[in-house]
Design a protein around this motif. Structure first.
Motif, mmCIF file in Angstrom:
data_model
loop_
_atom_site.group_PDB
_atom_site.id
_atom_site.type_symbol
_atom_site.label_atom_id
_atom_site.label_comp_id
_atom_site.label_asym_id
_atom_site.label_seq_id
_atom_site.Cartn_x
_atom_site.Cartn_y
_atom_site.Cartn_z
ATOM 1 N N ALA A 100 0.704 3.895 -3.058
ATOM 2 C CA ALA A 100 0.356 5.283 -2.754
ATOM 3 C C ALA A 100 1.403 6.222 -3.339
ATOM 4 C CB ALA A 100 0.245 5.478 -1.244
ATOM 5 N N LYS A 120 0.829 -1.208 0.000
ATOM 6 C CA LYS A 120 0.000 0.000 0.000
ATOM 7 C C LYS A 120 0.862 1.257 0.000
ATOM 8 C CE LYS A 120 -4.215 -1.793 2.211
ATOM 9 N NZ LYS A 120 -5.106 -1.681 3.390
ATOM 10 N N ILE A 163 -9.084 7.170 0.692
ATOM 11 C CA ILE A 163 -9.435 5.756 0.765
ATOM 12 C C ILE A 163 -10.661 5.530 1.654
ATOM 13 C CG2 ILE A 163 -8.656 3.446 1.449
ATOM 14 C CD1 ILE A 163 -7.285 4.475 -1.066
ATOM 15 N N ARG A 165 -7.291 8.451 -8.949
ATOM 16 C CA ARG A 165 -6.258 9.209 -9.659
ATOM 17 C C ARG A 165 -6.715 9.696 -11.033
ATOM 18 N NH1 ARG A 165 -2.129 9.186 -13.279
ATOM 19 N NH2 ARG A 165 -0.125 10.061 -12.571
ATOM 20 N N LEU A 207 -7.443 3.410 -5.384
ATOM 21 C CA LEU A 207 -6.390 4.408 -5.559
ATOM 22 C C LEU A 207 -6.313 4.902 -7.001
ATOM 23 C CD1 LEU A 207 -3.962 5.851 -4.219
ATOM 24 C CD2 LEU A 207 -2.595 3.813 -4.760
ATOM 25 N N TYR A 214 -7.630 -2.055 -2.688
ATOM 26 C CA TYR A 214 -6.841 -0.849 -2.433
ATOM 27 C C TYR A 214 -6.340 -0.259 -3.753
ATOM 28 C CZ TYR A 214 -3.351 2.369 -0.608
ATOM 29 O OH TYR A 214 -2.619 3.495 -0.328
#
Length: 641
Positions: free
Chosen positions: A483, A479, A617, A553, A549, A545
């Motif tokens: 990130a 993660k 998140i 974006r 993410l 996750y």
């Protein structure tokens, strides 16, 4: 680039022969090379075997075509062409089986041309050739950029959508899923079948390792030893299947990147078996291995012999090294690349082993493509471990300008960031040069790059150790890395299967182990990780996750083109901001094994008047007028309000 070895049978030109210079030296930056290949039934009649390319396009920016005809003793013929098209030059090499004819197609509409091959007063044979119409606004196509997220696929290992093409009569290596280093049967249809999966992951662009025919007897699945540059490997499908993949992606407003190889071909390429000229490939005579020291390309202290063995040496024995300083070779590569862009409606290239090429030749190749398609994107593999050395290879580099060199290459792959990611997250206890300071220091050198947003950022690819092997499938480390990749400057690239925790040990088991089959890609697989219900609990955490993410974006221009301000890590906590005139994103990565508290007053110049930040998140709001406590091994991405 896959490295593997088998004995390469030398060409019949394995020792120096008398070189017959071409009648006209062609400028590769200005001319394109059209290859038409013929096979003769006897000395008086002929039938086409194949045409390379099978057709071309009218109204190209560069109207000149240099046509190579191939057949036994074909250089004895005179050549004429229909439609009053002028022949501007004819060139011959020391191999009588080749003749190069340059024509000017300026203002020629889409049409059928006829080439006549004349021996004395008799026409030996004719060959039809088609100029097709271009797609509307083809020259203005927009390549992938920092608003995109690339997904790198090893097609043979992703999904087998058509088991009927696993083995073909005209290719040597057969499918065997028990062999880690052999073909497993994945194909283009398998990719098409799972475009919904990629879209749900937040992917906008697909990059496949090479799909053109690689007919090596073993290890051919990676595709980097190509034997036919105009033909999709039949074990992947057909040229029409590739067009279907392009079309299906574009329907979803997604993009397609072709992995192009300029440095070498495979030993099974038909032209390697009958070289047009001794200097078509680099010979010493015969084979010599590259020393892989790319620094010799710009080292002012380098010896000539070291530079020669870097650039001219073969990557491996099975991959003859192409001589891009030969204008006929360079024209072939330029034209082939442009043909694929136009034919398959491509959005970009990734170029293998970019910095091993003749640097003047690869510069001309790159510029010729961008002259035709000004907004196209090309990412070059420059696998070096120093930012100044990498920045040398980017378009308009001030470092390259010191010696008056410009590669014209828009995008580089950020291998120094990859190096830092591969080490930093296992360093829980920071020191002067370990832990998150590695990541911070990578970005301190951004000033070296002419276009820092045009750089490909990644945690792993098809040649590197798997991230989830290095970190033992530690979800927290994954993660933090994702990130980072999703929020820093540049173009993020994911490697297939990373998003479900796929691993593999390159050091102990070789490249085949970092290119495992995606679970669910084959009929009869015990698990189908392409579906939510088919993922186990761990895979689901990885996927959810990643999907959250990268879908977030997609719409964040502040990430795509904003500026960066970062702060020296303290207690292994790295804080940086992405910002523009409208938005600010705050990223906190706690790489410490313990909970840490950051004093927000230190970041006042970036937080400014914002009072809260929303966790992208969880959706929870965090007060910015007080210190922020962050759990160990955690990344926090906040949209400031």
């Amino acid at each position: 680039m896959k490295r593997f070895f088998h004995y390469h049978r030398p060409s019949r030109f394995n020792k120096p022969s008398r070189i017959i210079k071409p009648a006209a030296i062609i400028n590769p930056g200005r001319f394109l090379t059209l290859f038409i290949c013929l096979t003769f039934l006897n000395s008086s009649s002929a039938q086409p075997l194949k045409t390379e390319p099978p057709f071309w396009f009218s109204q190209m920016h560069n109207p000149e075509l240099q046509i190579m005809f191939y057949g036994p003793n074909i250089s004895k013929y005179n050549v004429t062409v229909s439609n009053n098209i002028p022949i501007t030059s004819i060139a011959k090499t020391e191999n009588p089986n080749y003749i190069f004819v340059t024509i000017d197609t300026k203002n020629v509409p889409p049409s059928q041309l006829i080439f006549s091959f004349i021996d004395g007063k008799k026409t030996g044979f004719t060959q039809k050739y088609e100029l097709k119409a271009r797609r509307k606004d083809s020259a203005l196509r927009k390549g992938y950029d920092s608003s995109d997220a690339l997904y790198l696929i090893m097609p043979d290992r992703f999904s087998n959508g058509n088991p009927a093409n696993d083995n073909t009569s005209d290719t040597s290596e057969k499918s065997n899923r028990t062999n880690d280093h052999g073909r497993h049967g994945g194909d283009i249809q398998g990719i098409i079948n799972h475009l919904d999966y990629l879209e749900s992951l937040g992917i906008t662009t697909v990059w496949n390792t090479p799909l053109c025919e690689d007919n090596d007897p073993r290890g051919s699945y990676h595709g980097y030893a190509q034997s036919d540059l105009y033909k999709i490997d039949p074990r992947y499908g057909t040229n029409e299947d590739y067009l279907k993949l392009s079309s299906e992606l574009h329907k979803r407003k997604m993009k397609l990147v072709l992995d192009y190889v300029t440095n070498h071909w495979g030993a099974e390429h038909w032209m390697i078996k009958d070289l047009p000229s001794y200097d078509w490939i680099h010979q010493f005579p015969g084979y010599a291995q590259s020393n892989y020291r790319m620094t010799t390309q710009f080292d002012t202290n380098a010896s000539d012999i070291d530079t020669k063995y870097c650039v001219d040496g073969w990557f491996v024995k099975s991959m003859p090294d192409l001589n891009q300083s030969n204008p006929l070779v360079l024209n072939y590569l330029i034209q082939n690349a442009i043909w694929w862009i136009e034919y398959a409606d491509l959005d970009g290239f990734r170029v293998d082993t970019y910095s091993y090429n003749d640097k003047e030749g690869i510069s001309k190749w790159t510029k010729a493509i961008l002259d035709e398609y000004p907004y196209f994107n090309i990412a070059g593999e420059v696998w070096m471990h120093d930012q100044a050395q990498m920045a040398y290879w980017q378009r308009d580099s001030k470092i390259g300008a010191i010696e008056n060199y410009n590669s014209h290459l828009p995008t580089l792959m950020d291998f120094t960031l990859h190096d830092a990611i591969s080490q930093a997250f296992s360093e829980d206890n920071p020191s002067w040069d370990k832990g998150m300071i590695r990541i911070y220091e990578n970005f301190t050198n951004d000033f070296l790059y002419p276009d820092i947003n045009s750089i490909l950022v990644f945690a792993e690819n098809h040649d590197t150790q798997r991230f989830n092997h290095i970190y033992k499938n530690n979800l927290a480390n994954y993660k933090m890395a994702m990130a980072l990749i999703a929020t820093v400057r540049g173009i993020p690239q994911l490697y297939y299967g990373s998003e479900i925790g796929m691993a593999g040990d390159k050091d102990k088991k070789g490249d085949g182990d970092i290119r495992r089959d995606f679970p669910g890609g084959w009929i009869g697989d015990s698990q189908n990780a392409f579906s939510d219900s088919g993922r186990d609990a761990t895979q689901k955490e990885f996927f959810d996750y990643t999907s959250k993410l990268f879908n977030w974006r997609k719409a964040k221009s502040v990430i795509h083109s904003g500026k960066t301000k970062h702060y020296i890590p303290e207690n292994n906590v790295y804080v940086y901001f992405r910002y523009d005139d409208f938005d600010t994103i705050m990223v906190i990565i706690n790489n410490s094994a313990s909970e840490q508290t950051t004093k927000t007053e230190r970041f006042a110049e970036s937080i400014k008047s914002s009072k809260t930040g929303t966790n992208i998140i969880t959706g929870k709001s965090i007060e910015l007028n007080q210190n922020i406590t962050i759990a160990p091994k955690t990344a926090l991405i906040l949209e400031l309000k």
